[in-house]
Design an enzyme around this catalytic site. Structure first.
Site, mmCIF file in Angstrom:
data_model
loop_
_atom_site.group_PDB
_atom_site.id
_atom_site.type_symbol
_atom_site.label_atom_id
_atom_site.label_comp_id
_atom_site.label_asym_id
_atom_site.label_seq_id
_atom_site.Cartn_x
_atom_site.Cartn_y
_atom_site.Cartn_z
ATOM 1 N N GLU A 18 0.544 -1.696 -5.045
ATOM 2 C CA GLU A 18 -0.751 -1.799 -4.378
ATOM 3 C C GLU A 18 -1.801 -0.928 -5.076
ATOM 4 O O GLU A 18 -2.956 -1.320 -5.228
ATOM 5 C CB GLU A 18 -0.607 -1.378 -2.912
ATOM 6 C CG GLU A 18 -1.867 -1.560 -2.101
ATOM 7 C CD GLU A 18 -1.648 -1.220 -0.639
ATOM 8 O OE1 GLU A 18 -2.529 -0.553 -0.068
ATOM 9 O OE2 GLU A 18 -0.611 -1.611 -0.071
ATOM 10 N N THR A 56 -2.537 1.256 1.739
ATOM 11 C CA THR A 56 -2.274 0.939 3.147
ATOM 12 C C THR A 56 -0.842 1.193 3.572
ATOM 13 O O THR A 56 -0.558 1.262 4.759
ATOM 14 C CB THR A 56 -2.635 -0.524 3.487
ATOM 15 O OG1 THR A 56 -1.815 -1.400 2.709
ATOM 16 C CG2 THR A 56 -4.097 -0.790 3.240
ATOM 17 N N SER A 115 7.177 2.427 -1.313
ATOM 18 C CA SER A 115 6.572 3.691 -0.902
ATOM 19 C C SER A 115 6.939 4.029 0.538
ATOM 20 O O SER A 115 7.370 5.141 0.839
ATOM 21 C CB SER A 115 5.048 3.600 -1.056
ATOM 22 O OG SER A 115 4.436 4.763 -0.586
#
Length: 190
Positions: A18, A56, A115
């Site tokens: 991301e 996010t 993550s």
């Protein structure tokens, strides 16, 4: 101009897909920070026109210290509302906090490059609970357990339910006799 005259800061982990995608949109306009130390050493040109966004898949807890450091150093910085943080990530971190009070070991089902899965394992360790990140039942090691041990199982936001069931099945093969599901936040967003 996408930046509307702002210098942009991305709070995230280098190498996360991301983050790579976000930085790729306007790479010369973004600064990546992953820690409070990064904020302290950050060099920006426009201290009055700064804005930040977050990866996010980070949780509110994970971002809080970095955001506070940004606001201390740059009082006029603008950022998103808390709702921009992934609700599924935050829900799972809240669940691990609760789970850590009930178990002796935690298994986190998720990819090593996820993550949010890594943060779940780290959170278990910070709560002094041995925690293992596995991407499937085949990675469970019997040496992690002893009779009477209470085992907690959680999964990263993108891990499918079928993997959870396979892990529970493998734990039963290893002698687990009682399985119960902990209540958590109902997730209705698709």
């Amino acid at each position: 101009d996408y930046t509307q005259g702002y210098e942009l800061i991305l709070i995230g982990h280098a190498g996360h897909p991301e983050v790579i995608g976000t930085l790729g949109q306007i790479p010369d306009k973004f600064h990546l920070v992953s820690s409070v130390k990064d904020v302290e050493s950050l060099h920006v040109e426009k201290t009055q026109n700064l804005s930040y966004v977050t990866q996010t898949t980070l949780s509110v807890d994970e971002c809080r210290d970095i955001v506070e450091a940004l606001h201390r150093r740059f009082p006029n910085i603008k950022g998103p509302h808390q709702e921009d943080i992934c609700y599924a990530t935050q829900n799972r971190q809240n669940a691990v906090k609760s789970l850590s009070k009930l178990v002796d070991v935690i298994l986190v089902i998720g990819s090593p490059n996820s993550s949010n899965s890594n943060r779940l394992r780290e959170l278990g360790h910070r709560k002094n609970i041995p925690s293992h990140l596995i991407d499937g039942a085949h990675q469970i090691e019997a040496s992690w357990f002893r009779p009477g041990l209470r085992i907690g199982v959680t999964a990263g936001a993108s891990a499918p339910e079928s993997l959870v069931q396979q892990v529970v099945g493998r734990l039963r093969e290893l002698g687990v006799t009682s399985v119960s599901e902990m209540e958590g936040e109902r997730e209705s967003i698709t």
